[in-house]
Enzyme design. Sequence first.
Site, PDB file in Angstrom:
ATOM      1  N   GLU A 147       0.841  -1.199   0.000  1.00  0.00           N
ATOM      2  CA  GLU A 147       0.000   0.000   0.000  1.00  0.00           C
ATOM      3  C   GLU A 147       0.878   1.251   0.000  1.00  0.00           C
ATOM      4  O   GLU A 147       1.600   1.517   0.964  1.00  0.00           O
ATOM      5  CB  GLU A 147      -0.938   0.003   1.201  1.00  0.00           C
ATOM      6  CG  GLU A 147      -1.973  -1.114   1.200  1.00  0.00           C
ATOM      7  CD  GLU A 147      -3.008  -0.982   0.085  1.00  0.00           C
ATOM      8  OE1 GLU A 147      -3.046   0.076  -0.586  1.00  0.00           O
ATOM      9  OE2 GLU A 147      -3.788  -1.941  -0.106  1.00  0.00           O
ATOM     10  N   CYS A 157      -7.255  -1.402   8.775  1.00  0.00           N
ATOM     11  CA  CYS A 157      -5.975  -1.525   8.060  1.00  0.00           C
ATOM     12  C   CYS A 157      -5.451  -0.148   7.668  1.00  0.00           C
ATOM     13  O   CYS A 157      -4.275   0.175   7.872  1.00  0.00           O
ATOM     14  CB  CYS A 157      -6.140  -2.389   6.813  1.00  0.00           C
ATOM     15  SG  CYS A 157      -6.286  -4.160   7.146  1.00  0.00           S
TER      16      CYS A 157
END
Length: 200
Positions: free
Chosen positions: A78, A131
């Site tokens: 990410e 998350c």
Amino acid sequence: MRILVTGFEPFGADTSNASEQTLKLLPQTVGGHRIHTGALPVSFKRSAQVLDELIAMHVPDVLVLLGEAGGRRQINLERFAVNQMSARIADNDGAQPDGERIEPAGPARRTATLTVPSELSFSEDAGRFVCNKIAYHAYGLALPAQFIHVPAVRPNQQRALVGAETDAGAPVDSELTVAQLAASLTQYLQDICFHYAPRS
């Protein structure tokens, strides 16, 4: 060098979380460097506190955070985390924010601070669930940090019941196994050690 790798406990209606299961298969050392692991609660309120406690305990040089994404078929690094919390379902404490900022005075988004050449693919949307919250927190710390989403694979060919917290249209099936996730992440840890470990 010490690397701290975290995953998340199960949440929603599921009794398993691929990120936590992957932790159990990681080696304790890579190239002579110590790998510490720890599970985080799926809690908007408590996850960052538990992460900070693990950092204080292990004093890592590098931080790698794992979470599962039910709409992914492969492992994703990410790039960013955004300053927003939004939950389709409640977290494990019953909290269900609807667009609140993580840090009222914080930047709109933060960028991953661990830069390592890798064959893993990138994602630019970590969702708005826990998350993303822990990635935003980690990317603001004074140590290299990378959040990684793994597919929500389940043992015995079971199907994940969660996943839309991160990806629309989830859950989807991934052909990967937890053992394959662990193998790919072990290679990523080896890449970290090669690029970050002090040279003698």
